[in-house]
Structure formats: C-alpha cells, structure tokens
Scaffold this active site. Structure first.
Site, short mmCIF file in Angstrom:
data_model
loop_
_atom_site.label_atom_id
_atom_site.label_comp_id
_atom_site.label_asym_id
_atom_site.label_seq_id
_atom_site.Cartn_x
_atom_site.Cartn_y
_atom_site.Cartn_z
N HIS A 96 0.84 -1.20 0.00
CA HIS A 96 0.00 0.00 0.00
C HIS A 96 0.88 1.25 0.00
O HIS A 96 2.10 1.18 0.12
CB HIS A 96 -0.93 0.01 1.22
N CYS A 101 6.44 6.31 3.77
CA CYS A 101 5.10 5.70 3.72
C CYS A 101 4.17 6.40 2.74
O CYS A 101 3.35 5.75 2.10
CB CYS A 101 4.46 5.71 5.11
N HIS A 117 4.93 0.15 -0.42
CA HIS A 117 5.67 -0.70 0.51
C HIS A 117 4.71 -1.75 1.06
O HIS A 117 3.50 -1.63 0.91
CB HIS A 117 6.31 0.12 1.63
N HIS A 131 3.73 -4.99 4.11
CA HIS A 131 3.80 -5.47 5.49
C HIS A 131 3.30 -6.90 5.56
O HIS A 131 2.51 -7.33 4.72
CB HIS A 131 2.93 -4.61 6.41
N HIS A 162 -1.30 -10.91 -0.70
CA HIS A 162 -0.55 -10.77 -1.96
C HIS A 162 -1.31 -9.89 -2.94
O HIS A 162 -1.49 -10.22 -4.11
CB HIS A 162 -0.22 -12.14 -2.55
N GLU A 211 0.47 -4.13 12.07
CA GLU A 211 1.15 -3.80 10.83
C GLU A 211 2.63 -4.16 10.91
O GLU A 211 3.26 -4.51 9.92
CB GLU A 211 0.98 -2.32 10.53
#
Length: 195
Positions: free
Chosen positions: A13, A23, A28, A30, A68, A136
């Site tokens: 995201h 961010c 990136h 998680h 994914h 997260e």
C-alpha cells in the site's frame, strides 16, 4: 465471553497524507496479523462462542482478499490507481486510505456484515464483533471498536464503495459474496463442516 481468531496476510500500500515520507510516497508492504475478537453471553451446542471453523469460511475469504494484493484508496491520483490496477491481478480499492487504523475498521465492518447476514444452526446466540486488531509491524497495531465504524472524523466507511479485482473474486467460493453482503442477502452457516 471473548474469543480471538488470528489471520495473516501480506499486502502492499501507500498511505497518502501521513507524516513519514517513506510511507506516503512509496509503495511498501507489510506482513499483517489480524485478530478478530468476538463476544457473546451464551454458548452454542458445542459449548463455544462461535466455532473457529465457521470463521474459516466467508470471514477468512474476505480477509484473504488482501493477501498478496495491493490496497488502494479511491481518493488517490487516478493515474496511479489505473497503473496499479493494470499491473496487478489482485487489488482492493477502499473509500479510505489503507492505514492500519483503516484496515482495522474495514475488517471489523466485513466481519460484522458476515455475522449479521448469517443464519446460525448450532445454537449460537448474540455473537458479535467486539474489536479487530491489525498488527502492521511487530511493534505497532491499531484496534477498532464498534463506535469507530460510524465515526465521521475517521472517514466514511461505505461498503458499496469497496472494490475487489477479478483476481481476488476468483478465489472466493461465491464471486458475488461482497455484493450479497452489501445488499443484505442472507448467508447460511453449514450444519457441519467437513474438512
């Protein structure tokens, strides 16, 4: 009584508008851990609040939609949204930015819609979502409660604006699952789960 079921997914995201440049300007990912916490003041015929096997049906399918995949905010730049959708089979588009806080609200809403729509067959009574925790990172999480769903200061969480790619929908037992939930269609818990 409370019970907790843990789910996991890997997701990418961008969180526009946050303070951290990495961010808000970079895609990136998680490794998310999601805790769905249910509550009830009665037990079913198996002496459970809610059989964990039942959570592995529609609730797990909806949470797995993010696995994914890339999660997009429908308020982002239209060119970015089009590019991400054209280069990914699996994407989810939401009416809120995909922060951990919003994931907690979104997954709370999803689980709540499933439970409200489901016809129970094993004596389940007054089962409802207590909260949802989205980890997260190893050190940071967000927790959403019922009051957070309709909080206008947190953004409108309109389920009719949730969009799932065909690549996500093809992994569901019912490709129209989300539309069924949003329209108020009833779901039916199986009387027995054969694994």
């Amino acid at each position: 009584m409370l019970i907790r079921k843990l789910f996991k997914f890997e997701n990418a995201h961008v969180v526009r508008g946050c303070s951290t440049a990495r961010c808000k300007y970079n895609i990136h990912g998680h490794s998310y851990k999601v805790e769905v916490i249910l509550e009830a003041h009665a037990l079913d015929r198996g002496q459970m609040v809610y059989d964990f096997g039942l959570l592995k049906l529609s609730v797990k399918e909806l949470i797995d939609s993010f696995d994914h995949a890339i999660t997009l905010w429908n308020g982002d730049d239209p060119e970015y949204l089009a590019a991400m959708k054209s280069h990914s089979r699996r994407w989810v588009e939401l009416p809120v930015s995909p922060s951990a806080e919003q994931y907690a609200r979104v997954i709370f809403l999803m689980t709540d819609l499933v439970l409200k729509a489901t016809l129970m067959h094993n004596g389940e009574a007054d089962v409802r979502v207590h909260s949802v925790i989205v980890h997260e990172t190893e050190t940071g999480y967000a927790q959403a409660f019922r009051d957070d769903l309709d909080n206008p200061r947190m953004g409108l969480l309109d389920p009719s604006q949730f969009r799932f790619s065909d690549g996500v929908r093809s992994s569901w037992q019912r490709p129209d699952l989300w539309e069924a939930l949003v329209s108020g269609e009833r779901l039916d818990n199986p009387c027995e789960i054969v694994e």
